[in-house]
Each structure stands twice: as structure tokens, then as C-alpha cells.
Design a protein around this motif. Structure first.
Motif, PDB file in Angstrom:
ATOM      1  N   PRO A  47       0.749  -1.202  -0.129  1.00 53.20           N
ATOM      2  CA  PRO A  47      -0.032  -0.147   0.045  1.00 53.20           C
ATOM      3  C   PRO A  47       0.754   1.133   0.010  1.00 53.20           C
ATOM      4  O   PRO A  47       1.940   1.345   0.492  1.00 53.20           O
ATOM      5  CB  PRO A  47      -0.889   0.081   1.355  1.00 53.20           C
ATOM      6  CG  PRO A  47       0.030  -1.179   2.138  1.00 53.20           C
ATOM      7  CD  PRO A  47       0.737  -2.040   1.298  1.00 53.20           C
ATOM      8  N   ARG A  73       0.420   5.179   0.864  1.00 59.24           N
ATOM      9  CA  ARG A  73      -0.302   6.181   1.533  1.00 59.24           C
ATOM     10  C   ARG A  73      -0.413   7.439   0.541  1.00 59.24           C
ATOM     11  O   ARG A  73       0.203   7.693   0.020  1.00 59.24           O
ATOM     12  CB  ARG A  73       0.046   6.655   2.867  1.00 59.24           C
ATOM     13  CG  ARG A  73       0.552   5.488   3.760  1.00 59.24           C
ATOM     14  CD  ARG A  73      -0.628   5.206   4.883  1.00 59.24           C
ATOM     15  NE  ARG A  73      -0.321   3.896   5.403  1.00 59.24           N
ATOM     16  CZ  ARG A  73      -1.428   3.437   6.086  1.00 59.24           C
ATOM     17  NH1 ARG A  73      -2.630   4.148   6.067  1.00 59.24           N
ATOM     18  NH2 ARG A  73      -1.082   2.351   6.789  1.00 59.24           N
ATOM     19  N   ASN A  74      -1.567   7.739   0.447  1.00 64.26           N
ATOM     20  CA  ASN A  74      -2.115   9.028  -0.196  1.00 64.26           C
ATOM     21  C   ASN A  74      -2.361  10.105   0.539  1.00 64.26           C
ATOM     22  O   ASN A  74      -3.572  10.997   0.422  1.00 64.26           O
ATOM     23  CB  ASN A  74      -2.992   8.832  -1.291  1.00 64.26           C
ATOM     24  CG  ASN A  74      -3.217   9.853  -2.306  1.00 64.26           C
ATOM     25  OD1 ASN A  74      -2.228  10.705  -2.393  1.00 64.26           O
ATOM     26  ND2 ASN A  74      -4.406   9.898  -2.998  1.00 64.26           N
ATOM     27  N   ARG A  77       4.900  -1.118   8.293  1.00 61.04           N
ATOM     28  CA  ARG A  77       4.076  -0.225   7.945  1.00 61.04           C
ATOM     29  C   ARG A  77       3.526   0.867   9.169  1.00 61.04           C
ATOM     30  O   ARG A  77       3.624   0.419  10.324  1.00 61.04           O
ATOM     31  CB  ARG A  77       2.725  -0.793   7.494  1.00 61.04           C
ATOM     32  CG  ARG A  77       1.922   0.249   6.842  1.00 61.04           C
ATOM     33  CD  ARG A  77       0.439  -0.466   6.753  1.00 61.04           C
ATOM     34  NE  ARG A  77      -0.135  -0.541   8.245  1.00 61.04           N
ATOM     35  CZ  ARG A  77      -0.678  -1.718   8.841  1.00 61.04           C
ATOM     36  NH1 ARG A  77      -0.588  -2.729   8.301  1.00 61.04           N
ATOM     37  NH2 ARG A  77      -0.919  -1.377  10.173  1.00 61.04           N
ATOM     38  N   ASP A  92      -6.202  -3.540   5.754  1.00 58.96           N
ATOM     39  CA  ASP A  92      -6.638  -3.234   4.099  1.00 58.96           C
ATOM     40  C   ASP A  92      -7.640  -4.124   3.443  1.00 58.96           C
ATOM     41  O   ASP A  92      -7.567  -4.370   2.197  1.00 58.96           O
ATOM     42  CB  ASP A  92      -5.346  -2.700   3.288  1.00 58.96           C
ATOM     43  CG  ASP A  92      -5.332  -1.002   3.549  1.00 58.96           C
ATOM     44  OD1 ASP A  92      -6.230  -0.368   3.210  1.00 58.96           O
ATOM     45  OD2 ASP A  92      -4.201  -0.788   4.106  1.00 58.96           O
ATOM     46  N   SER A  98      -6.236   1.579   7.747  1.00 62.46           N
ATOM     47  CA  SER A  98      -6.242   1.240   6.343  1.00 62.46           C
ATOM     48  C   SER A  98      -6.092   2.732   5.771  1.00 62.46           C
ATOM     49  O   SER A  98      -5.968   3.696   6.324  1.00 62.46           O
ATOM     50  CB  SER A  98      -7.710   0.872   6.140  1.00 62.46           C
ATOM     51  OG  SER A  98      -8.563   1.910   6.385  1.00 62.46           O
ATOM     52  N   ASP A  99      -5.349   2.553   4.317  1.00 62.09           N
ATOM     53  CA  ASP A  99      -5.187   3.554   3.738  1.00 62.09           C
ATOM     54  C   ASP A  99      -6.292   4.569   3.688  1.00 62.09           C
ATOM     55  O   ASP A  99      -6.168   5.907   3.907  1.00 62.09           O
ATOM     56  CB  ASP A  99      -4.855   3.188   2.234  1.00 62.09           C
ATOM     57  CG  ASP A  99      -3.315   2.864   2.117  1.00 62.09           C
ATOM     58  OD1 ASP A  99      -2.674   2.538   3.232  1.00 62.09           O
ATOM     59  OD2 ASP A  99      -2.965   2.372   1.083  1.00 62.09           O
ATOM     60  N   LYS A 100      -7.386   4.028   3.443  1.00 63.04           N
ATOM     61  CA  LYS A 100      -8.678   5.054   3.109  1.00 63.04           C
ATOM     62  C   LYS A 100      -8.902   5.631   4.645  1.00 63.04           C
ATOM     63  O   LYS A 100      -9.281   6.827   4.442  1.00 63.04           O
ATOM     64  CB  LYS A 100      -9.818   4.090   2.959  1.00 63.04           C
ATOM     65  CG  LYS A 100     -11.029   4.785   2.573  1.00 63.04           C
ATOM     66  CD  LYS A 100     -12.217   3.936   2.178  1.00 63.04           C
ATOM     67  CE  LYS A 100     -13.289   3.709   2.642  1.00 63.04           C
ATOM     68  NZ  LYS A 100     -14.241   2.947   2.612  1.00 63.04           N
ATOM     69  N   GLN A 118      -7.016   6.330   7.115  1.00 64.51           N
ATOM     70  CA  GLN A 118      -5.948   7.317   7.624  1.00 64.51           C
ATOM     71  C   GLN A 118      -5.981   8.566   6.610  1.00 64.51           C
ATOM     72  O   GLN A 118      -5.850   9.543   7.097  1.00 64.51           O
ATOM     73  CB  GLN A 118      -4.435   6.709   7.182  1.00 64.51           C
ATOM     74  CG  GLN A 118      -4.086   5.586   8.232  1.00 64.51           C
ATOM     75  CD  GLN A 118      -3.394   6.173   9.495  1.00 64.51           C
ATOM     76  OE1 GLN A 118      -2.935   7.221   9.344  1.00 64.51           O
ATOM     77  NE2 GLN A 118      -3.781   5.609  10.396  1.00 64.51           N
ATOM     78  N   ARG A 119      -6.278   8.308   5.384  1.00 57.98           N
ATOM     79  CA  ARG A 119      -6.266   9.791   4.486  1.00 57.98           C
ATOM     80  C   ARG A 119      -7.466  10.316   4.655  1.00 57.98           C
ATOM     81  O   ARG A 119      -7.465  11.662   4.702  1.00 57.98           O
ATOM     82  CB  ARG A 119      -6.561   8.977   3.163  1.00 57.98           C
ATOM     83  CG  ARG A 119      -6.565  10.079   1.895  1.00 57.98           C
ATOM     84  CD  ARG A 119      -6.629   9.886   0.438  1.00 57.98           C
ATOM     85  NE  ARG A 119      -7.067  10.796  -0.299  1.00 57.98           N
ATOM     86  CZ  ARG A 119      -8.266  10.978  -0.877  1.00 57.98           C
ATOM     87  NH1 ARG A 119      -9.037  10.507  -0.318  1.00 57.98           N
ATOM     88  NH2 ARG A 119      -8.497  12.098  -1.656  1.00 57.98           N
TER      89      ARG A 119
END
Lengths: 606, 606
Positions: free
Chosen positions: B3, B5-6, B57, B136, B154-156, B158-159
Motif C-alpha cells: 500500500p 499512503r496518499n 508499515r 486493508d 487502512s489507507d482509506k 488514514q487519508r
């Protein structure tokens, strides 16, 4: 006297306080650079003179206006009549030209170099002719709370609310922009926590009738869960709730600057908080800004030297052991574990320390179970103790006529508690506690557990981790060892008041369960946290700063006893009432039905 | 796939995300500039390979490490055994050296140019071997709420949480630093407001037993009182509460960006909010940033052209009057006040518009009392209406094979409502509503009053001022005139969803009393506000932006239907439950006694 607002001007140059409005300037903006400009200002009518001169006030300052003499005779008379008729505190609009006041300028007023020659006067909203109070005038506490919206126009409250906004914004900038913290909102409709005696409850509607949410005392559990969730640098300016009845200067809802960080240490958090406080310190209070690092003092040292874990460091005096047998004659045969200790209050004189003051102190001290016998004297006093020569005491402690000696005797803990109180009392009357300085320091090495009402309790809360070298003692057969364990807890004390505290938390699920068992707290109430700690929890710790108390201290130029209600827009009374809106209220039948509740009859005392 | 991160990097250059911690770098920091550096990183174990390679991570990213081959044979074997034994999602510390991965670099990973050769591996906290879910990976909604602290990694999420923090901070900077607004906290323990059916209640402790506070739906009254108090530029990121059961995608507690300003106009507030939204727009979403000014459309025009006061402007189609008598044959003799109207859905094709889809739409539309008869067709369809030739319709509306025609007939309001729904439905299936664009506009000129269940009610709330030219109509003998009065209210609509609203308020005490009387609201419940308006209240107005919904839209790249729970750290279910902590709970006897309440038995359905 014309009031001058003393609002901090931190980032004022960037500001456009009239953007998006229909005024051209605030009442504080105008000066000699505006001479001959056509302006439109709006504000509250605060003074009138000769039906022609008047002062307009807004959030930023005041400006004088007068009805322009360049107007036609007819208009002039009309405007004079209008002005005469406008009650004070009405909101008016003035259109006119800025004119130099020349020799008539008012130095006490920021805009005193000029005045506005008004061509037009518009009453935007007429105030009642019988105003119950005026913003900057004396009124009872009750009146000021009942008409809070008028009190809010006062210099004092305008400054306090703006100071608060500035400090909080500076905190955010430091945490977010400089240090990558994430501002996360956590729920306030939560479950009850173990104990939970002081949590307000919110009955749940269908489909959860018969159950209730609790309003949390702090986001403690949520911030720990955020650490487990990988938000490793969290903060929140968090609304918290505590039902403590009318205990002290506290509000049922209050705000804390709540911070938590993963992969850190006790020193890491303390350093962060020091840097945060210094970075966020309002510019207008630079003269009382503390320097970092704040001194660290252990809990036991604090008790030994100051008789309290919240020593006021503006006071230079410390508790000293009497090594001689000077006061031995006060010991009774039955007194084991007996000590005599003193505080030499250098320079305290004995002004105002009358017999009645001392008797009042005795009364206050005896109200507490830790209160012990004491005596206060200065060298000029004769025959202090019948059995000891004054000169012997003067020589032994090196006293001068300016000094005061406080002696206390008995069992050590009580002696120190008593001397801690007296240290504050004496300092109070010689003005040491109203000094405009800020002394900040950390108290560390608290015991993890304490005894309270015959029960082992957490000194702070059950999530505090023991210091590394004391971890084994948690599992020791000898339960007495528990009381010797030190916690990784730290309190921030400013001028004798605890402003906040924090700790490194237990991240190990088994250790957390063990501590809950030691405390006889029901494990099932915390099962969500125990589960979380076993699903990948990083080491973490944090801090919470009592924002209301801290800003009150700032707004009081360092006086930490400034009432918190002075920095809260709409505070409640000690009895939990909002006098202005008359909250709380009775509930309607519809509401009672919706939440399936029955309330007892209203308190008859109401 | 590793993953990536964005996270928005808005002010990243200033950040020190490892200050005050014991790590040297985050898992996202390392790159070829760090080669040969000794580093310490900490995070969650997310991948292992060959007992030797692993991926760490944290909140910021991921980095690959491997057990260093430079270690002694003994150490190497020991570390391999250790690694093999560590469960996924355990929190570990890696000490090692950054090494170039050369040809083995992983382009999909931000740190893929390097890897850490680990000399030391420390398990900071072991995770359970049987994790209920991984961050994730797919899991049911229930599981993700029960183990929210894992889902948060999860990325979602966190973003989303970081995006929210960034947007809110940008809002504050714009309001405070650029425009001199003051951030003021208002109470959440308040009195009930008229109606008040959807307010949670908080039973008061002694000495107010038998009474209760209410948790406010918004700080509306307080912000108006602040204006009366001379805080002429107020804002707050305010927690609000609404008991609406399980209606739609709503939470019992939610947050709004609450703004109020004195001496302004409707245009002033709308301009401020436009500028605020644009100034606060997250940098990472610049590609969907709207431009100001946002178009203004009147309430009646919105209903006329789009059949709704929340039109989705990503859809180019409008409602059109059929001027010919083409559809007259559908009118029954009894139909007075009959119209036929169409929407020409240019380019909508008819893909996916199956018979069953259309039937489903019919079902949905008939559920509403405004649902009217309609028909949908494209030119390729034969014998659409038996009595009308297809070619006639094709010619009249200039249809091509790519277009779809929606016809609806009956009484005008119902026709427009129906066409408004169909406009959305058709656009939905041809992808117009998932376009990553943001269209923002204002809806203005709402009626001040509406009829609801045979009663006159405020269209928004009783504090909205009528437009200047309609003020006299408030006092008109002819009560029908009331429904024609327009309010100074404005709604912000983005992509078909109302994101917030505001108004210029009534500042005149008599007018406010008159409006309460019109609405048959008990005056005494609002006496504090009426008093305040008579004690010097400036003209004022404001706005409230639904923060959860707005940030959901941002985090969904412009999709306003993104669930709000995706931007809330700890959301509740539709049934008002926090699955993680199992809130709400039953109350203890002690709590019931403290607040003098009795609750009904738990819902049997629970």
C-alpha cells in the motif's frame, strides 16, 4: 474615561476585520491617516454629550463622532433630535468624514486624534431605554450572568475570549504545521466507564430504550484507541464533561487540549508540551512567558520541600528539618514518629498577620485531617514559647526582623501538609502569590497506586504505565510493594495550580488486565480496550491541558486563580444553572416518552 | 501490492513527524539520500517473506527490511527465528542500515529504492495470532466497526482523517488569520428549544433534580447572543446533536463549521463562505476545486428547472414545458391544472435502463405523495405511445439515437418533483453523478414559511429575516400573504447535496416576537433571546457547513454520497450503537439515583 480595548494584535497586520461587511472601518481603525476620508462605521452608542457629540464602540475600540456643522440648519436640528432620543447601547450607523481634532485630541483613546463629522445617523437597532446593566459598569455576578450578552461587550471579556482564540489557534499551528499532528474528533456519546460516578448520562431513544450514553470526562480511551489505529500523533481541543456538583471553580462542561503520541517517552511528551506552551504563548503576554525546560521535581521531593504536589514556585521558601532539640519540649511521651519542621519566610515581615488571621488559618487547617499544631512568629515578638528563649531561636535560624518563622510538629506527613498550607497563606498576604510571573514545572515519579477509603486506587487512572524498573513489582506476592511502584505520570504545575497531566500508558494487554484486577475494576467494562491492546498497540503516551484554567491564568496575567468563568462565553453558576437561558428546564411529556424516562419531582429547594 | 499512503502533503516540508519520538524516521521517510545511514524505525509488521524479508508499515507509508547478512551466523539464525514467530500486525522496532536495492527496487513503493538491513529486531508489542481482520482487507461493515482501531490503520481511513484535519485547519487559518474571526466555544448543556423533539436530554444532578439539559442541534442561539455581545466575527467547529433515529446516513452527533458575522448582508456571508471553501480546499484535491463566485439560483427557479431545491449541477438537463399538444391525449377530463413536461437527456443512451430498472423507479416514485405518471423512451423504441407517432416526438424534441426523453404529466408540482427524481436516476446510470467534478451553487429566495401537516412552520428556522421588501407582509391582515414572503436564507448545494445553509437573522425584538406568535411557538421559551434583541443587537447573519458531509464529499473525490462514517474516527451504526465499546449501556443503580431517573425496561428487540 473612554475604554481602550487591549486585544492582542498578534497577526493584526494580515487582518481585514471589515471584509464582507457594510462598514468601511471598525471603531478602532481610524487615525490621522484617514483625515478627509468618507467612512461608514457601526457600533454601540456608548456616550453622548451636548446632543451633538457621541462615542461609538465596537469589538475593537471606540471613536468619537459629532453631528456635522456643515449640514443644513434643518438637517442639523433633525439629527440632534434623533441623537437625543437614541438610548445608550443602541446599535447605530454613522456616515461621515474623518476630521483632525487638532488641539482637542484625546490621548487616552487610540482614535483620539480624529473624530467623525457625521452627515448621516441611522439607528440600526434601538436598545431598551431601561438597560439592566452597562458593559463596563459594576453589576452583581448574578446580573452579569443573567445579561451575559451585555457583559460580553466589556473590555475584560472581549479580551479574554480573543486571548483564548489566539492561544488555541497557536496550539493548533504548532501541533499541525510544525509537528504533523492530526486533529481528530472523538465521540461524546460514549459508554459508561468503570466507576463513572461523575459522568452525566444521556438516555438513548429507540431502539435502545432502557439504556444510556455517558458524556465522557476525557477522550482518554479514544485517544489510546487512535494510537492502536495508527494515528500516531493525535490532538483535539476536546469538550469534556464532569458532574462534580458545585465543587470549586469548575464547570460541568470544560475543555482540554488533548494530545497523544506513539513511539515516545515521558521526556518526549514533556518536551513537546513545553515547546507547545511556549510556541502558543500570546504575544501580548511575552513579559510573563516561561522558559524551557521547565524544572522537574519528584512527587516525594515536592512533598518534602513544599508539603504539596502542586507547589507554588513563586514562593522561595522551603520546609526545613529542625536538627536541634529546640522544639523537643513539644513532644509528648506518646508521640512516636515525631518531627519538628520549619519554614523560614525570609522577608515576610509580619504585616497583616494579625492574631485573627492566624486563628483563621488554624481553623482552616484543623478542618483537614492532616492539620497539625503550628506556631508563627517573628523575632520582634517576645516570649514566643515560654520554654525557649527567643534569642536562641533567632540565632539558630539566623532570623532578622524582616523574617517570619513557622514551626510545625507532630507526625511527618501531617507536619508537611500543614507547612505546605502555611507556606501559601503567608506568601499570599505578603503578595508573593499575586506577582505577575509564571513559574512552570513538572512533578514526576508519582506512586502508581494510592490508598483511599481503605481501598487501593489508581493515583491517576488505570492506564498509566509503571516505570520500567518497577514493572516486576506489579506481580509481587507482597502486596505492600504495590504502593511503592512509581508511575510514568507527569503533572504540569503553574504558580501552584495543576494545569494538566499525562502519562505513558500501558500498551500490554495482559499488564492492563492485571492492573484492572488489582484495582478490582470489572474487566468486562474495558474489554474493548483490552482487545485493542492485543491487536497491535504501539507504545504511547500523552497529556491533557486544562484549557479553561490555563487561559484564565493567561488572562489574569499569570494569576492561576482567575475565575474560569471569565474565559468562557456562557458559563454556568456553581449550581450548574445557565441564568441567562434558565437551563436546565423541566421536560415535556413527549420528551419523557421518547426516552422512556421518569424524573423525580423537581428539587424542592429550587 | 504494497500500500502507498496518499496523504495530502500540504505543509509537509515544515513537518517533523518524528520529533519527540524515539524513531529516527517514519516508514515513509527513507530513500536513496539515506543510504548507509543507521536508522531506527517502528511500525506494524505487514508482510514477511522467506523468514528474512519483511515490510514495516506506519501511518505514513511502508518500508522493506531484511535481516542483515552481515550479522554473525548465530545472530542471523536467532533473528530469523524471532521474525518467523512474530504475528502480523505486531508492533516492532528495527535498527539497521539503509541499503540501495539496486535492480531489485520496487517502483510501486515510495521507499522502494532502498531497504533496511536490520541488525536488531525488537518486538514492542506482540499482536494476537488470530487477528479478527487486517487493515486493508475486505471485512463486513460490522467487523470493521467492531474492530474500528484496526480499520483505522487502512489507507482509506488514514487519508480521510488527515484530509479532515487539513481542511479544518485551513478553515481556521482563513477565518482567524485572514479575516479576524474569533473561535468561541459555546455550551452543549443547554435548555430545550421550542419543539425540541429531536434533542437528546441530560438529566441534571442535585440541586436541579427533576430537570434536564438538552444537547443542542446547533449553536444557533448562542451565536446570535455572541453578536449581541459584540463578538462580531464568530466561528466554531461545533459539535451538534440530533436524535433522528436511524434516518439516512446520519450520526447522533455531528460537526458543523459554524459562522456568524455582524453588520453584513446575504451577499457578504455567501462571499465569505465561498472564499473560505476555496481557501481551505485541500491541495491534493486541486483538480476538483470549484471556482468562485458560485452561481446563484432562486428556490422557485430550482424547482422549475430541476424539480428540486438541491439540483445536481453535474447533470446538464433541465425540465422543459411541452408547448405543443403532443401529450394532451394523456389528460383526463377531470384533470384541471394539468401540464406535461419533459427532460431531454442528451447523450444518455438507454444502456442499463431496463424494464426492471424503470419499474423500480416507478415504485420509488410512487412511494412519495408527489409521485406522478411518467414515461421514458429513446428514439429507437417503437410505438412508444400508441396514439403518437414516434417520428413526431423525435422531430418535435430533436432527438438522436443517443438521447432519452422523459415525459411526465399531471399537476405541476408533482410533475416537477417526479422529473427531478428521474433526472437524478437517469444521470446516475449513465455515470454523470460519479463524475469527479465539483459543482457548487447557492439556492436563494426560499419562502420564509411553509405548510406542513396543515400548520404554518418556518421553512428553516424562526430566526430567519424576511427580505426587506417583504417585511410589511408579516403584518398583513391577509394571512395568505405569509406564504409569499421570501426569507434571507441561502443554501449551499454541491453536486446535488445540501452542504449547509444560513441566513440573515431577525435583529428586531418585536419582529422576532411577532414571528414566534405567527408560528404559535411559546414566547417564554425564547425570552432570553427576545430580551437580548432589545438590549442592543446588531444586524447579523451567518452560515453552518455540515463538516462530516463536506469532508466525506472531499474524501470521495467529489462524490457527495460518500458515507459520513468514512470520515469519522469512531462512528455509530444506524441504530445509534458504538459496536466497538458496546455503547449505550444500562445504568447502575448509583447513576439512576444520582439523576433521579427511572428508565423503562430495555427494548425487548435488543
Amino acid at each position: 474615561m473612554i475604554p481602550i480595548r487591549n486585544v492582542s494584535l498578534g497577526c493584526r497586520r494580515l487582518l481585514s476585520t471589515s471584509s464582507y461587511t457594510v462598514r468601511t472601518h471598525t471603531c478602532n481603525d481610524l487615525g490621522s491617516t484617514n483625515i478627509n476620508e468618507k467612512v461608514t462605521v457601526m457600533g454601540w452608542l456608548s456616550h453622548k454629550r451636548m446632543d451633538r457629540f457621541f462615542v461609538l464602540r465596537d469589538a475593537y475600540g471606540s471613536v468619537q463622532a459629532k453631528i456635522s456643522e456643515a449640514l443644513s440648519r434643518e438637517c442639523f436640528i433633525e439629527l440632534k433630535a434623533l441623537l437625543k432620543d437614541i438610548p445608550y447601547e443602541s446599535v447605530i450607523q454613522v456616515d461621515g468624514t474623518v476630521v483632525d481634532r487638532g488641539e482637542n485630541r484625546n490621548e487616552a483613546m487610540k482614535t483620539g486624534d480624529i473624530e467623525i463629522h457625521a452627515d448621516k445617523l441611522t439607528v440600526l437597532n434601538r436598545a431598551s431605554k431601561s438597560m439592566p446593566m452597562l458593559p463596563d459598569m459594576d453589576a452583581s455576578d448574578k446580573t452579569r450572568l443573567l445579561y451575559r450578552y451585555i457583559a460580553l461587550r466589556s473590555d475584560k471579556l472581549q479580551r479574554a475570549l480573543r486571548l483564548r482564540s489566539e492561544f488555541v489557534h497557536n496550539v493548533r499551528k504548532f501541533l499541525i504545521e510544525k509537528n504533523g499532528f492530526v486533529d481528530v474528533e472523538t465521540p461524546t456519546l460514549f459508554r459508561r466507564t468503570p466507576g463513572g460516578a461523575s459522568e452525566f448520562v444521556v438516555p438513548a431513544p429507540p431502539p435502545n430504550l432502557g439504556m444510556a450514553y455517558s458524556l465522557p470526562q476525557s477522550p482518554q480511551q479514544f485517544k489510546q484507541l487512535l494510537m492502536v489505529g495508527g494515528i500516531d500523533r493525535y490532538f483535539q481541543i476536546a469538550r469534556c464533561y464532569r458532574d462534580e456538583g458545585s465543587k470549586g471553580d469548575r464547570q460541568p462542561e470544560f475543555t482540554q487540549v488533548d494530545v497523544e503520541m506513539s513511539f515516545t517517552t515521558q521526556e518526549g511528551v514533556m518536551k513537546l508540551i513545553e515547546d507547545m506552551i511556549i510556541a502558543a504563548w500570546p504575544e501580548s503576554l511575552n513579559h510573563i512567558k516561561p522558559k524551557s525546560p521547565f524544572p522537574r521535581i519528584s512527587y516525594s521531593e515536592a512533598l518534602e520541600l513544599y508539603g504539596t504536589d502542586k507547589p507554588d514556585m513563586r514562593i522561595p521558601w522551603k520546609i526545613e528539618e529542625v536538627k536541634s532539640n529546640t522544639f523537643e519540649f513539644l513532644r509528648k511521651k506518646s508521640d512516636k514518629n515525631w518531627v519538628s519542621r520549619v519554614i523560614i519566610c525570609r522577608g515576610a515581615g509580619e504585616t497583616k498577620m494579625t492574631i485573627s488571621t492566624k486563628n483563621e488559618w488554624k481553623r482552616l487547617i484543623r478542618m483537614n485531617e492532616n492539620g497539625r499544631n503550628f506556631s508563627i512568629c517573628n523575632p520582634s515578638q517576645k516570649n514566643w514559647f515560654k520554654s525557649v528563649e527567643n534569642q536562641k531561636i533567632i540565632d539558630e535560624f539566623g532570623l532578622t526582623g524582616e523574617d517570619v518563622l513557622v514551626v510545625c510538629w507532630g507526625e511527618p506527613d501531617g507536619v508537611n501538609w500543614t507547612l505546605g498550607q502555611l507556606r501559601n497563606y503567608v506568601a499570599e498576604i505578603c503578595g508573593l502569590r499575586s506577582k505577575n510571573t509564571v513559574t512552570a514545572h513538572w512533578v514526576v515519579d508519582f506512586p502508581l497506586f494510592s490508598f483511599e477509603d481503605g481501598q487501593l486506587v489508581s493515583t491517576h487512572h488505570p492506564f498509566t504505565a509503571p516505570i520500567e524498573s518497577d514493572k516486576d513489582a506489579l506481580y509481587d506476592e507482597n502486596k505492600q510493594k504495590l504502593l511503592q511502584i512509581k508511575g510514568q505520570h507527569y503533572d504540569l504545575v503553574i504558580n501552584g495550580v495543576e494545569m494538566g497531566g499525562g502519562s505513558i500508558r500501558i500498551e500490554n494487554s495482559n499488564m492492563q488486565r492485571h492492573v484492572l484486577n488489582i484495582l478490582k475494576e470489572p474487566e468486562y467494562e474495558m474489554s474493548h480496550l483490552l482487545r485493542a491492546l492485543s491487536h497491535g498497540a504501539p507504545p504511547h503516551g500523552g497529556f491533557a491541558l486544562g484549557l479553561d484554567r490555563f487561559v484564565a491564568m493567561l488572562s489574569g496575567d499569570g494569576n492561576p486563580l482567575t475565575p474560569v468563568r471569565d474565559v468562557i462565553a456562557f458559563p454556568k453558576t456553581k449550581n450548574g444553572k445557565d441564568l441567562m437561558s434558565d437551563a436546565p428546564t423541566t421536560l415535556s411529556k413527549k420528551q419523557l416518552e421518547r426516552y422512556g424516562i421518569t424524573l423525580v419531582e423537581k428539587d424542592s429547594g429550587y
